[in-house]
Write an enzyme that holds these catalytic residues in place. Structure first.
Site, PDB file in Angstrom:
ATOM      1  N   GLY A 273     119.103   2.782  42.196  1.00  0.00           N
ATOM      2  CA  GLY A 273     118.421   3.449  41.098  1.00  0.00           C
ATOM      3  C   GLY A 273     116.914   3.360  41.258  1.00  0.00           C
ATOM      4  O   GLY A 273     116.200   4.347  41.106  1.00  0.00           O
ATOM      5  N   ALA A 274     116.441   2.162  41.583  1.00  0.00           N
ATOM      6  CA  ALA A 274     115.008   1.949  41.753  1.00  0.00           C
ATOM      7  C   ALA A 274     114.803   0.577  42.366  1.00  0.00           C
ATOM      8  O   ALA A 274     115.722  -0.232  42.443  1.00  0.00           O
ATOM      9  CB  ALA A 274     114.283   2.056  40.411  1.00  0.00           C
ATOM     10  N   GLU A 276     111.850  -2.765  42.647  1.00  0.00           N
ATOM     11  CA  GLU A 276     110.707  -3.346  41.935  1.00  0.00           C
ATOM     12  C   GLU A 276     109.601  -3.868  42.839  1.00  0.00           C
ATOM     13  O   GLU A 276     108.838  -4.753  42.435  1.00  0.00           O
ATOM     14  CB  GLU A 276     111.204  -4.491  41.046  1.00  0.00           C
ATOM     15  N   GLU A 310     112.345  -2.105  36.032  1.00  0.00           N
ATOM     16  CA  GLU A 310     111.589  -2.390  37.256  1.00  0.00           C
ATOM     17  C   GLU A 310     110.225  -2.979  36.936  1.00  0.00           C
ATOM     18  O   GLU A 310     109.744  -3.858  37.663  1.00  0.00           O
ATOM     19  CB  GLU A 310     111.457  -1.122  38.104  1.00  0.00           C
TER      20      GLU A 310
END
Length: 896
Positions: A273-274, A276, A310
């Site tokens: 998804g993402a 950090e 994130e």
């Protein structure tokens, strides 16, 4: 089969014998031969056995050269393979080790390490992707300060990395490149030591949207979001979510951002998804891009949550990271808890809680009850990528929530403050985390820590009796936990149970105190709202109960448990109407609906002709009362309308599951509810007409959710006039939420108008990949016969690409996850389709293939003939001659 079946075990953890305190990297970018020079400043770790050789990890590394303290290494001094670098006799004082490696970003289909997405260079290094760039101690406990130089032609204008920009400018064209191309460079420095999994490098011809944020100490932080050209108008909500996240983290957790700039890159090819990465978050564009005519309310809510998640990692994951991957929940579970709290404050707290529990039950409970069960902190793994699971994330968040419930809001804040103060800049463990709360709050969390060590969902059985003559209620609660792979017996858990009393007549119910039935000791006074279970069985005596009342237990879902009570259906209907806890009011509704669904499913199985079970008339009236109650949020009423999913029903049945019987039972109930509530549904739907220009706020989204839920149920009764209502809803929609809701209702309710609307929808949005993903998913989710053929046809559609994880998840993932009746077909064709795709995908992107394989996790609960079909496909995958470790790990565990 892969040859490497090594298992990593928590008990074997040892610090690295050498530490790397500084990393300098220089990237000379090229699609097919990017050259990377990595310089490591290393030193023996005090107290370690440094007589051994230095061994660093790699993954398909192409080594061009190596130097030690400035001098080229002779081949006799080291051994290098694509997967490792061994220096036979490393110096016993600080030394400089340098590598020159070469990678081909355009050929990196795994999307781990350095690759290109739509022409943009980007990296993904969690969990073990950095070793695909250079040799390294690629593990989270090696914290280093990084300085990164990026060189590229000027037609790649943006050169980005972690930290702050310290230098940039023009440069001479490197030798061997076209001298007609002008080159430039940028140098970034991250002052905060970080593990290699947080490294990020990005370069591309992108559009940049800028803003800024003033921290509470007065620092001006630049905010940049990078997207493909032409998509700048879709990032406003992501930017707004970021600024609200930064402010909220200051206000609620006293966490201030620490760099001069915060950047987000949105890419279309991403396994997750993402990510950090410190100061440079890389996102799947699905969680960044939104505007009213292309994104639904669900998309907006997810963007808000993922942006926040994130960003919150900056402290819970980056400034304080995990010592090893067994501690993954330390950053992920805690950060999920933080993003859930943020969304609860931004939106409706009760509805957010219901939504989170729905997801927990849909994703994590099946994991806990099947062959893939593992503790929140596992004891061993063979492939770490397969432990980015709902157990680590969602159940990990529930553990943080339980901890807060047990020690109170103030105690939780004090414990976190101590944790941040004590461990800033360190790589730590669950024991370190819990010790902070023990010290700050003077509590013993030894028993609570079992939640991190034991897999499985605890069962609570609660039995109550009411003695009107004495004004007493007796409540007995017994806990147990089923065996799971590797853990046949379980220790007793510490379980917080929030509670309240609900009078049968709807009035308030009070009590004077609670005593332990065994000891007679006072547990709490009239203001007590929490029971804490520590033994196998507890019996509580409520004294001075003011009226005949029912216990409302596990309010707000105070623990991730299965709860069974001796409340009757009539008792549950009282809670539907009168419980003051919104979660338990919804829970009671689900209980009554589920009771009907299970009885109907059993009736369907026991007869060749479906025998409809009568819908509880009192439930109809209760639902009607709630739907028309304007004191209730629209979004909450929309939740009450949702009949338990087919997966929910299968989970409750638990064994010998027949998806066809479940599907028939659910459709029958929806039809009966639609017919019984017909006029109410239509009139309420008509009263919720489009409220003007689209707004993504919670209240507006709630109104749309209720209106669209009503439309879906109206269609369940049959087309009739509903077809015209739904068609008008689609054509007149001013936003994607309403248009797609009408399309989904028509498609999933098998309207005769669905095909024409699907064609129209595709034609409207053919050039928008994220919208076409919705179109693909909807067709793959259709329960009707012929869906498998449709999925195969769509795999040849120009919009579909096996190399893009979003497209695979949209079509194949939706089929396997959202279409139990077709995926679990008796003839085995659904299993075969997904198995074929897993094997195809495994050759290029093992991570995405392994996530698809997860959908086989519940095959053992199916009826025997379906089990046979599923097992056949799992064994076909397992016996494939060349199979990635990612897929082999999932499939072999499923077969255990």
């Amino acid at each position: 089969m892969p040859q490497d079946h090594s298992v990593v075990r928590l008990e074997d953890y040892q610090p690295t014998p050498y530490q790397i305190d500084r990393v300098s990297m220089a990237f000379r970018l090229d699609p097919m031969q990017t050259e990377i020079t990595t310089t490591l400043r290393m030193a023996p770790r005090q107290g370690s056995n440094n007589s051994q050789a230095l061994k660093l990890q790699g993954d398909e590394i192409n080594l061009i050269g190596a130097r030690l303290n400035g001098s080229a290494l002779d081949a006799s001094h080291y051994e290098a393979t694509p997967d490792s670098f061994v220096l036979h006799k490393p110096p016993q004082e600080t030394f400089i080790l340098e590598f020159v490696t070469r990678v081909a970003p355009d050929n990196n289909t795994q999307l781990m390490g350095l690759y290109r997405s739509s022409g943009t260079y980007c990296t993904q290094c969690e969990a073990e992707g950095f070793r695909r760039i250079t040799y390294f101690y690629d593990r989270p406990d090696v914290l280093s300060v990084y300085e990164v130089r990026i060189e590229a032609p000027k037609d790649v204008p943006y050169l980005l990395a972690n930290g702050n920009l310290i230098d940039s400018g023009d440069m001479d064209t490197p030798e061997g490149f076209d001298t007609a191309q002008a080159w430039h460079y940028a140098v970034w420095q991250d002052p905060f030591p970080k593990p290699s999994y947080l490294f990020a490098m990005v370069a591309g011809d992108l559009a940049r949207v800028e803003d800024h944020f003033i921290t509470r100490s007065g620092r001006n932080v630049a905010l940049h979001i990078y997207v493909e050209h032409g998509k700048e108008d879709r990032v406003a909500y992501a930017m707004d979510s970021l600024k609200r996240s930064m402010k909220w983290d200051e206000d609620v957790f006293d966490r201030e951002y620490d760099l001069d700039i915060f950047m987000i890159l949105a890419v279309s090819d991403f396994n997750m998804g993402a990510m950090e990465n410190k100061g440079l978050n890389i996102f799947n564009d699905k969680y960044v891009l939104a505007k009213p005519d292309t994104a639904t309310d669900t998309d907006y809510a997810l963007i808000e949550a993922v942006i926040a998640h994130e960003y919150f990692h900056n402290w819970t994951g980056n400034r304080i990271t995990c010592r090893d991957w067994f501690q993954l929940c330390l950053k992920e579970g805690l950060t999920v808890f933080r993003d859930q709290e943020f969304s609860s404050d931004m939106r409706s707290r009760p509805v957010k809680r219901i939504s989170d529990v729905r997801q927990l039950r849909a994703r994590q409970f099946p994991e806990d009850s099947g062959p893939l069960a593992h503790p929140v902190r596992p004891e061993a793994y063979s492939e770490i990528n397969n432990f980015y699971t709902a157990t680590v994330y969602e159940k990990g968040a529930e553990l943080c929530r339980m901890l807060k419930t047990l020690i109170g809001d103030d105690g939780f804040k004090d414990g976190l403050d101590l944790y941040f103060k004590r461990f800033d800049g360190q790589a730590v463990t669950i024991e370190d985390f819990l010790a902070s709360f023990e010290e700050a709050c003077s509590v013993n969390l030894t028993q609570f820590s079992q939640w991190y060590r034991q897999a499985g969902t605890p069962n609570l059985v609660a039995t109550y009796t009411y003695d009107a003559a004495r004004g007493q209620m007796s409540l007995t609660i017994e806990q147990s936990c089923p065996p799971t792979p590797g853990q046949p017996t379980k220790k007793l858990m510490q379980i917080p149970v929030r509670f309240g009393l609900v009078a049968r007549d709807g009035s308030s119910a009070t009590f004077s105190g609670i005593r332990d039935a065994k000891s007679g000791g006072l547990i709490g006074g009239s203001d007590c709202t929490l029971l804490t279970l520590t033994n196998r069985e507890h019996t509580y005596i409520f004294e001075g109960v003011s009226t005949d009342a029912l216990p409302s237990l596990a309010r707000g879902f105070s623990a991730p448990i299965h709860l069974r009570t001796n409340l009757t259906l009539e008792d549950q209907l009282i809670l539907v109407l009168h419980d003051t806890d919104p979660f338990n009011r919804w829970e009671a509704t689900q209980f009554v609906l589920m009771d009907h669904l299970i009885r109907q499913t059993r009736a369907n199985r026991s007869s060749s002709i479906a025998v409809d079970q009568p819908v509880n008339a009192a439930l109809i009236e209760a639902l009607k009362t709630c739907l028309l109650d304007d004191s209730l949020e629209h979004a909450f009423r929309a939740q009450l309308l949702q009949v338990p999913s087919e997966a929910d029903i299968a989970r409750e049945i638990g064994k010998n599951v027949n998806p066809d019987a479940i599907h028939a039972a659910r459709e029958s109930l929806r039809q009966e509810l639609a017919k019984a509530l017909g006029t109410t549904l239509v009139e309420l739907y008509q009263s919720l007409q489009d409220g003007g220009a689209f707004q993504p706020d919670s209240a507006s989204a709630g109104r749309r959710a209720l209106r669209n839920g009503l439309l879906d149920l109206i269609l369940a009764a049959g087309e009739g006039t509903a077809k015209g209502i739904a068609t008008a809803h689609y054509n007149e929609a001013s936003n994607m939420t309403d248009r797609f809701a009408a399309l989904a209702a028509m498609t999933l309710n098998r309207s005769t108008a669905a095909d024409a609307l699907l064609t129209d929808f595709h034609d409207r949005y053919a050039d928008d990949a994220l919208v076409i993903d919705k179109w693909l998913s909807l067709q793959a989710s259709s329960p009707q016969e012929g869906t498998i053929g449709k999925v195969k046809t769509l795999m040849d559609h120009p919009s579909f690409s096996m190399s893009n994880p979003n497209r695979v998840r949209a079509l194949i993932g939706a089929f396997a996850m959202n279409n139990p009746i077709q995926f679990n077909r008796k003839d085995g064709e659904g299993f075969k389709l997904v198995a074929d795709i897993i094997l195809t995908l495994d050759r290029s992107n093992p991570q995405t293939a392994a996530r698809l394989a997860n959908n086989f996790r519940s095959w053992k609960v199916l009826e025997a003939s379906r089990q046979t079909s599923a097992e056949r496909e799992l064994r076909r995958i397992a016996n494939t001659e060349v199979l990635s470790k990612d897929v082999a790990d999932i499939v072999n565990r499923c077969l255990q």
